[in-house]
Every structure is written in C-alpha cells, then in structure tokens.
Design a protein around this motif. Structure first.
Motif, short mmCIF file in Angstrom:
data_model
loop_
_atom_site.label_atom_id
_atom_site.label_comp_id
_atom_site.label_asym_id
_atom_site.label_seq_id
_atom_site.Cartn_x
_atom_site.Cartn_y
_atom_site.Cartn_z
N GLY A 149 0.81 -1.21 0.00
CA GLY A 149 0.00 0.00 0.00
C GLY A 149 0.84 1.26 0.00
O GLY A 149 2.06 1.23 0.18
N GLY A 150 0.16 2.39 -0.18
CA GLY A 150 0.84 3.67 -0.16
C GLY A 150 0.20 4.64 -1.12
O GLY A 150 -0.98 4.51 -1.46
N SER A 151 0.97 5.62 -1.58
CA SER A 151 0.42 6.66 -2.45
C SER A 151 1.51 7.25 -3.33
O SER A 151 2.63 7.51 -2.86
CB SER A 151 -0.22 7.77 -1.62
OG SER A 151 -0.70 8.81 -2.47
N GLU A 152 1.18 7.49 -4.59
CA GLU A 152 2.06 8.21 -5.50
C GLU A 152 1.85 9.71 -5.41
O GLU A 152 2.70 10.49 -5.84
CB GLU A 152 1.83 7.74 -6.94
CG GLU A 152 2.27 6.31 -7.20
CD GLU A 152 3.75 6.12 -6.93
OE1 GLU A 152 4.55 6.93 -7.44
OE2 GLU A 152 4.10 5.16 -6.21
N GLN A 153 0.71 10.14 -4.87
CA GLN A 153 0.41 11.56 -4.70
C GLN A 153 -0.19 11.78 -3.32
O GLN A 153 -1.39 12.06 -3.18
CB GLN A 153 -0.56 12.05 -5.78
CG GLN A 153 0.03 12.02 -7.20
CD GLN A 153 -0.96 12.52 -8.22
OE1 GLN A 153 -2.08 12.05 -8.32
NE2 GLN A 153 -0.53 13.51 -8.99
N PRO A 154 0.62 11.68 -2.27
CA PRO A 154 0.07 11.73 -0.91
C PRO A 154 -0.44 13.10 -0.50
O PRO A 154 -1.38 13.19 0.29
CB PRO A 154 1.25 11.30 -0.04
CG PRO A 154 2.46 11.58 -0.86
CD PRO A 154 2.05 11.37 -2.28
N GLU A 155 0.16 14.18 -0.99
CA GLU A 155 -0.21 15.52 -0.54
C GLU A 155 -0.97 16.27 -1.62
O GLU A 155 -0.43 16.57 -2.69
CB GLU A 155 1.05 16.32 -0.16
CG GLU A 155 0.78 17.75 0.26
CD GLU A 155 -0.30 17.86 1.32
OE1 GLU A 155 -1.36 18.46 1.02
OE2 GLU A 155 -0.09 17.33 2.41
N PRO A 156 -2.25 16.60 -1.36
CA PRO A 156 -3.06 17.27 -2.38
C PRO A 156 -2.88 18.78 -2.46
O PRO A 156 -3.35 19.40 -3.42
CB PRO A 156 -4.49 16.93 -1.95
CG PRO A 156 -4.41 16.82 -0.45
CD PRO A 156 -3.05 16.23 -0.17
N GLU A 157 -2.22 19.41 -1.46
CA GLU A 157 -2.12 20.86 -1.42
C GLU A 157 -0.65 21.29 -1.56
O GLU A 157 0.17 21.00 -0.69
CB GLU A 157 -2.68 21.39 -0.10
CG GLU A 157 -4.15 21.06 0.11
CD GLU A 157 -4.68 21.64 1.41
OE1 GLU A 157 -4.87 22.87 1.47
OE2 GLU A 157 -4.87 20.86 2.36
N SER A 171 6.49 10.37 -2.87
CA SER A 171 5.54 9.27 -2.76
C SER A 171 5.97 8.38 -1.61
O SER A 171 7.10 8.49 -1.10
CB SER A 171 5.47 8.46 -4.06
OG SER A 171 6.71 7.82 -4.32
N VAL A 172 5.08 7.50 -1.18
CA VAL A 172 5.38 6.62 -0.05
C VAL A 172 4.77 5.25 -0.33
O VAL A 172 3.67 5.14 -0.89
CB VAL A 172 4.84 7.21 1.27
CG1 VAL A 172 3.34 7.39 1.23
CG2 VAL A 172 5.24 6.36 2.46
N ARG A 173 5.52 4.18 0.04
CA ARG A 173 5.08 2.82 -0.23
C ARG A 173 5.58 1.90 0.86
O ARG A 173 6.69 2.06 1.36
CB ARG A 173 5.63 2.37 -1.58
CG ARG A 173 5.15 1.01 -2.07
CD ARG A 173 3.70 1.03 -2.49
NE ARG A 173 3.41 2.08 -3.45
CZ ARG A 173 2.18 2.39 -3.85
NH1 ARG A 173 1.15 1.71 -3.36
NH2 ARG A 173 1.97 3.34 -4.70
N ASN A 174 4.73 0.93 1.25
CA ASN A 174 5.17 -0.13 2.15
C ASN A 174 5.63 -1.30 1.29
O ASN A 174 4.82 -2.06 0.76
CB ASN A 174 4.02 -0.56 3.07
CG ASN A 174 4.42 -1.68 4.02
OD1 ASN A 174 5.55 -2.16 4.01
ND2 ASN A 174 3.48 -2.12 4.85
N ALA A 175 6.96 -1.44 1.15
CA ALA A 175 7.52 -2.50 0.33
C ALA A 175 7.82 -3.75 1.14
O ALA A 175 8.38 -4.72 0.60
CB ALA A 175 8.80 -2.00 -0.35
N GLY A 176 7.47 -3.74 2.43
CA GLY A 176 7.75 -4.88 3.29
C GLY A 176 6.63 -5.89 3.33
O GLY A 176 5.68 -5.82 2.54
#
Length: 275
Positions: A77-85, A125-130
C-alpha cells in the motif's frame, strides 16, 4: 532499545465497561489510545491499502496550525500523490514496519524511528515495500514562506541523533531535534522528548506555540490548564496556544513523545491572516 506504541484497533468486548480518559476542553484535547479503533478510520484519496486516524485538525477554539494523522499501511500500500495541497509541508515519523519514501530522484527506506520532512510543493511518494504493516505519524502544516529562506527535504532516524539535555536537568530531560531550530526556513519543530523516571517540566509553560504530542513510550501525569491528566504510550494530546502545561514522568521506564510546535513566524494581524 526504544519502542514506539501503535494502536490496538480491534473493538472492545461487548462486556467492557464504558470508561475512558477522552476529553475535549477549551484549552486541550486528550485522545487516549483505547478510542483509536477500527470504526473511526478514514480512507484517504490517492492512497491504497491504507487506513488513517485523524487525531488533529484545525477547529474553532482548538489548535489551528496543523493536522496530524496516524496511518496504517498494508504491504504494497501507499500513495504516488500523498499531498493534495502544494502549499503544505509534511513530516513523516515511522513507528512500526518500514516505509519507502521517494523524493524526486532519491529513495529513502525508513525504519522505526525514521523520519522524512517534505517541503511544500515537493514531488514525493510513499510505499510499504515490506511484508508487515507499517505505522507512521503524519504531520501536515501550511508553510508560511519567508523571502530568502527555503526549507529543504530532510531524512534520518531519531535514534542516530544525539539529544540535547535541557539546562540544569543532569540529562534527565532531553530533546532530540529532527528539524533545525535555528533556521528560519522552517516554521515548525518536530522533536522527540525524553524524560527519565521522576523527571519533570517544573513550571507551567504558557506560550503561543500550539502542540501535538503523540506518546511513544512510558507514562506520565500532565498538568494542563489546572487539570491533572494521566497519559501513557499511544495517547495523544492537542494543546491550543497558551494552554498552561507541565508534567512528571511516572516510570518505571522512560517517558517519550513526538512533539510538534509552530515557531519562527510573526503573528498575523491583518483580516484573514491568522497565525
């Protein structure tokens, strides 16, 4: 080795008594760990495999400078665009599992105690690769720009930073500063504060800085606006500006918390220019 408490999110038994320490006042809010359950989560846009507990947002009569979340990210899980502002800066602090944070062309793997500061307008971006759940605290604040002072991204682990002993405490009260405190580019501080058993803040701090305090380890008694409040690892406090505050660490081990506060900017007095 330090540890970082994460919520036990399952619903209590139907046999449990309805007692807890949650309270909202005109000066402070207490969110104890026992109320951070599955049924109070949000699913954020642009995120996958993620659940979020919003533990602070700007509200009338309360803290107004920041938002703070507890975020659980499943493997993959995670996000390629975590911050909308684009005007908003972020501070990420990992408490369990691991997160891979991409900032531009850089990639940083954050383990427990790891942090990332992402300036406004950053491409990240942020991702859980574990293979295990990852838990992190996410602090978001609208950045107040200052000509000639541009904040830079910062990455590290609080365990690798030598804490500063507070004056005249023999090191029993220490502050680990993850953002530079003498650089006007940064309009917030994010610290880990550590107390040895029995150490204290021996006066009622009363100041303009708002606080978000996420208890990471141990227990203490806080004195907030005249009230005595017990806290333990996993609890959260939101303190509005000028809330009198002091504490005693209860032992038997260290008492530690993640601290946010707003700093380094002039008070806005023009209409609509609140701090």
């Amino acid at each position: 080795m330090t540890s970082y408490r994460v919520p036990d999110t399952a619903l209590p038994s139907q046999r449990a008594l309805l007692t807890d320490r949650a309270v909202v006042t005109e000066a402070y809010t207490v969110i104890p760990r026992g109320v951070l359950r599955d049924i109070v989560t949000s699913v954020l846009p642009e995120w996958t495999g993620t659940r979020t507990w919003v533990i602070n947002r700007p509200v009338a009569g309360g803290a107004t400078t920041f938002a703070q979340y507890l975020v659980e990210v499943a493997p993959g899980g995670g996000s390629e665009q975590p911050e909308p502002e684009p005007e908003v800066q972020s501070f990420v602090f990992v408490m369990a599992g691991g997160l891979t944070v991409r900032f531009g062309d850089e990639t940083h793997v954050l383990e427990p105690g790891g942090f990332a500061y992402l300036p406004p307008g950053a491409d990240w971006s942020v991702r859980n690769a574990g293979e295990e759940l990852a838990w992190f605290s996410w602090i978001r604040k609208h950045h107040e720009p200052l000509a000639g002072h541009e904040p830079r991204a910062r990455f590290g682990n609080e365990r690798d930073i030598e804490p500063d002993a507070m004056p005249d405490t023999d090191g029993t009260w220490r502050t680990t500063r993850m953002l530079p405190t003498d650089d006007l580019a940064y309009d917030m501080h994010c610290n880990v504060v550590t107390f040895e058993p029995g150490a204290s803040i021996p006066f009622a701090e009363t100041h303009i800085m708002e606080h978000g305090l996420l208890m990471l380890e141990g227990k203490a008694v806080y004195h907030l606006n005249g009230d005595w409040v017990e806290v333990e690892a996993g609890d959260y406090l939101s303190l509005r500006a000028f809330c009198p505050q002091a504490c005693y660490a209860g032992g038997p081990g260290q008492f530690r918390y993640l601290l946010y506060k707003d700093v380094n900017r002039q008070v806005r007095l023009t209409p609509g220019g609140g701090r």
